[in-house]
Enzyme design. Structure first.
Site, short mmCIF file in Angstrom:
data_model
loop_
_atom_site.label_atom_id
_atom_site.label_comp_id
_atom_site.label_asym_id
_atom_site.label_seq_id
_atom_site.Cartn_x
_atom_site.Cartn_y
_atom_site.Cartn_z
N ASP A 1 10.33 5.51 -10.09
CA ASP A 1 9.99 6.24 -11.32
C ASP A 1 10.86 7.48 -11.51
OD1 ASP A 1 8.05 4.44 -11.99
OD2 ASP A 1 6.34 5.68 -11.43
N LYS B 1 -0.70 -4.27 -3.16
CA LYS B 1 -1.98 -3.67 -2.74
C LYS B 1 -2.02 -2.23 -3.24
CE LYS B 1 -4.96 -2.42 1.11
NZ LYS B 1 -5.13 -1.02 0.64
N SER C 1 0.82 -1.21 0.00
CA SER C 1 0.00 0.00 0.00
C SER C 1 0.85 1.27 0.00
CB SER C 1 -0.96 -0.04 1.20
OG SER C 1 -1.97 0.92 1.07
#
Length: 775
Positions: free
Chosen positions: A526, A541, A515
């Protein structure tokens, strides 16, 4: 007021208008028919009045109707509660009670099949929870039958295990027994399997892991062992019956509505009053006990789902996926907890601060379920300092006659203060980002050259805190994209243009990083800001839930003042700045380390009915490109070390044994063969422990830094390490005896490799480019 709350009020107005008509009204559905074979309900030795049949409580209807309507209208996929959902609901209602398909008969499944196309109308229109009580009642009747039959077998069976008989270890996907005769065959197999487990355990007594040198108990005779096993299993069946006989209306409603929520997705939940308080305490870091998250497993064991900061983690003896067999209070006799409901096990694990609890465990890496270890822990309040962020400074030679300092920040969760109505204990406001910032500044003052952010035990938490924390390592930019069911995308950004730490960064992850921790890892990957090291991928998740207490919306519908609890509903999905979802696939590591978790059934992909992976358009963000110029060389160097490292040899050995055990879906009931396998596993572990204990101490110093110490100048004393062999020999013992008694400290092989990757990373960076945190 949020759109969800406004819509909930509209739903409740509809429910209020229907209240008078619903009182005394029944659904136009055929009532349950009696069993075709009444003898199955009252076999010999079972009294027909052994169970008092529960019936729906007076508050069930409005709670059930509201829960069903909220799930239908607001869960992310907007799945209509139709016949398909009703069919899945029925299957899970029966499956959650009887995960091993040992109790219900096929005739029971056939009888309840009429609900496959009616549970939607019963729940949505009438709030009729009668099916829950009927199914639970039948389960309890079958359980009584099984317990009676098992206890009779324990008195009369001649337990011999010399044949090539094998039994299914997990019947979760196998059909229900066709009739009572087939069920009794399965029950007999299970009793024999349980008996052999206990007999093998008695043959190789477990040792207290915190008490080196403990003398083994006197050897028992065959008759004494048999009597002890019969006593243990008889008590086990008695306890299972007693637990389920004590269920009341709240328990049945809790299991029923939780099951309905899980039909929609694994993370939507119904919380009764007690469960809501538990959830709130976990967010506020107000836990008590040993610091372990427990989970009911399909095979009847309670499994350690996650080890959190506290006594369990500090012991170094409890691992994720260990299974709890028994629990003892202090010096008392262990209480068998196999097949015990999870909430009851939690109650046994918890207790007064300072008291002792002893857990008998099947180790996660055991190749035979007869293997046992006993771990003694002293219960403690899971203090904020334990559950909050903490750091350590690792000092090691730089190879040039000097010292190199690395910082490690251990972040167990993204915590933030959560207030729940009517909760008595209020917590002091806390912030993950504020705490981590203090640690970063402290590490900067101590001149660290690089940072490892350890998210391996981080199961998530506050979304806002994860965004703010990622912002400590980048300048202003998007951290996560959130898409709602209508396709609307909201980009959540770090709006602070400053960058608290600009130096080399490693993020250490595992299959248990979930999460909010995946949001941070994904964003930093990224941006090209950090090297991700760890398991193949994170948990996966990538969904957002909202928690809504039901009491404000049901005041006009309840007949009593009972707290109706709350509903946690999945309402959105997470996407990385690049547009890739973290759902299901997680964040793939740049450098993958061998781990048994890479092949175990762990993560979102192992859950029932997970939402799918997808992607959306990339957001506009700064590609910092700090990692890609060096990643191939970092992988090459790490791979060389991992191939040669003895600790990773052990990991690979465990992986091979685990895969072999998983491939065989059955368990042998041949005592000689099983005993040979258990002894081989014990010998393997003893040899491994001896090798680790005989190693030379690493040439490094480790300083542990808590939040309280961030305001104190300098560093605390380094963590002391004792070479067990050297100390024992110095006291006059022989080296061989010392080695035999040595208890090696747990080797954190992944963290050690992450430190080596960080050292490599520092060496590859151009001279003078390493920046540090701003004090």
């Amino acid at each position: 007021m949020s759109l969800l709350k406004i819509s909930l009020l509209l739903i409740c107005l509809q429910l209020a208008r229907a209240t008078n008509a619903a009182v005394g009204e029944t659904a136009q559905v055929s009532p349950p028919s009696p069993s075709a074979d009444k003898a199955l309900l009252t076999p010999e030795g079972i009294k027909s009045n052994a169970v008092i049949q529960l019936s729906p409580g007076q508050d069930d209807a409005p709670i059930a109707r509201l829960t069903a309507r909220v799930l239908q209208q607001f869960q992310y996929q907007h799945q209509v509660f139709n016949d398909t959902v009703a069919s899945n609901f029925l299957a899970r209602v029966m499956g959650d009670l009887d995960a091993q398909h040992l109790h219900f008969l096929q005739s029971d499944a056939d009888e309840f099949a009429r609900y496959r196309t009616t549970l939607d109308d019963l729940t949505l229109r009438y709030g009729d929870t009668t099916p829950a009580y009927e199914i639970f009642g039948r389960f309890l009747e079958r359980l009584i039958q099984r317990a009676s039959y098992a206890q009779e077998l324990l008195k009369t069976e001649k337990f011999q295990f010399t044949s090539d008989e094998r039994v299914a270890a997990n019947r979760h996907t196998l059909p229900y027994p066709q009739d009572l005769a087939a069920a009794r065959k399965l029950w007999r197999e299970r009793v024999r399997y349980e008996y052999l487990q206990e007999k093998l355990n008695a043959a190789i007594p477990s040792k207290e892991t915190n008490a080196p040198g403990t003398k083994p108990k006197p050897i028992k005779t065959a008759a004494e062992i048999h009597a002890g096993i019969v006593k243990t299993l008889t008590h086990r069946y008695d306890r299972i019956l007693r637990v389920f006989k004590e269920w009341d209306n709240d328990d049945v409603l809790q299991y029923y509505l939780t099951t309905l929520a899980h039909v929609y997705d694994p993370h939507s939940d119904y919380f009764g009053k007690a469960q809501l308080e538990e959830f709130s305490m976990s967010m506020n870091l107000s836990l008590f006990g040993i610091g372990a998250l427990l989970q009911a497993d399909e095979d009847g064991y309670c499994k350690i789902k996650e080890v959190k900061p506290g006594p369990a983690l500090r012991s170094g003896k409890i691992k994720t996926n260990d299974r709890i067999v028994a629990i003892a209070q202090g010096a008392g006799e262990p209480a068998d907890v196999v097949d015990m409901p999870l909430n009851k096990i939690v109650q046994l694990v918890r207790g007064p601060k300072g008291s002792e609890v002893r857990l008998t465990l099947i180790p996660a890496d055991a190749t035979d379920t007869a293997t046992r270890k006993v771990v003694s822990l002293i219960r403690d309040e899971i203090k904020l300092e334990d559950s909050a962020a903490k750091a350590k400074l690792v000092e090691l030679p730089d190879g040039k006659g000097g010292k190199l300092r690395l910082g490690v920040i251990d972040l167990p969760s993204f915590y933030a203060t959560m207030e729940v109505q009517n909760l008595k204990d209020k917590s002091t406001p806390r912030s993950t980002t504020t705490d981590v910032a203090k640690l970063l500044v402290k590490l900067a003052e101590e001149k660290v050259s690089g940072i490892i952010l350890d998210l391996r035990h981080n199961g998530g938490g506050s979304l806002e805190e994860s965004i703010r924390l990622a912002g400590l390592f980048i300048r202003r930019g998007p951290i996560v994209q959130v898409r709602d069911p209508a396709g609307t995308v909201m980009i959540k950004e770090d709006e602070d243009p400053s960058e608290l730490y600009d130096g080399p960064l490693i993020v250490l992850t595992s299959r248990f990083s979930a999460s909010a921790s995946e949001i941070v890892a994904g964003a930093l990957q990224d941006y090209g800001r950090a090297v991700i090291v760890g398991d193949t991928t994170t948990h996966g998740k990538g969904t957002v839930q909202t928690l809504t207490q039901l009491s404000p919306y049901l005041r006009g519908n309840l007949y009593t003042t009972n707290d109706p609890g709350a509903l946690k509903v999945t309402i959105s999905k997470f996407y990385r700045p690049s547009g890739s979802s973290t759902q299901l696939k997680g964040v793939v590591s740049d450098i993958v380390l061998p781990s048994i978790d890479n092949i175990a059934e762990i993560g979102e992909s192992a859950s029932e009915n997970p939402l799918p992976w997808d992607s959306i358009a990339s957001s506009d963000y700064d590609h910092m490109n700090r990692v890609s110029p060096f990643i191939e060389e970092l992988r090459r160097r790490s791979a060389q070390r991992v191939t040669r490292a003895k600790d990773f040899d052990y990991v690979r050995e465990d992986m091979a044994l685990y895969q072999k055990a998983q491939a065989d879906k059955t368990v042998s009931l041949n005592e000689a063969q099983r005993l040979k396998e258990v002894k081989e596993a014990e010998a393997r572990k003893t040899k491994r422990d001896a090798e680790i204990a005989a190693r030379k101490e690493a040439v490094q110093k480790v300083y542990e830094i808590s939040l309280k110490q961030t305001d104190i100048p300098g560093l605390p004393a380094p963590v002391g390490k004792t070479n067990t062999v050297a100390v024992a020999a110095a006291e006059g013992d022989t080296a061989d005896n010392a080695l035999a008694d040595a208890k090696p400290s747990a080797v954190d092989v992944n963290l050690e490799e992450a430190e080596r990757v960080l050292v490599d990373y520092l060496g590859l960076l151009p001279t003078g480019t390493v920046a540090v945190a701003k004090p």
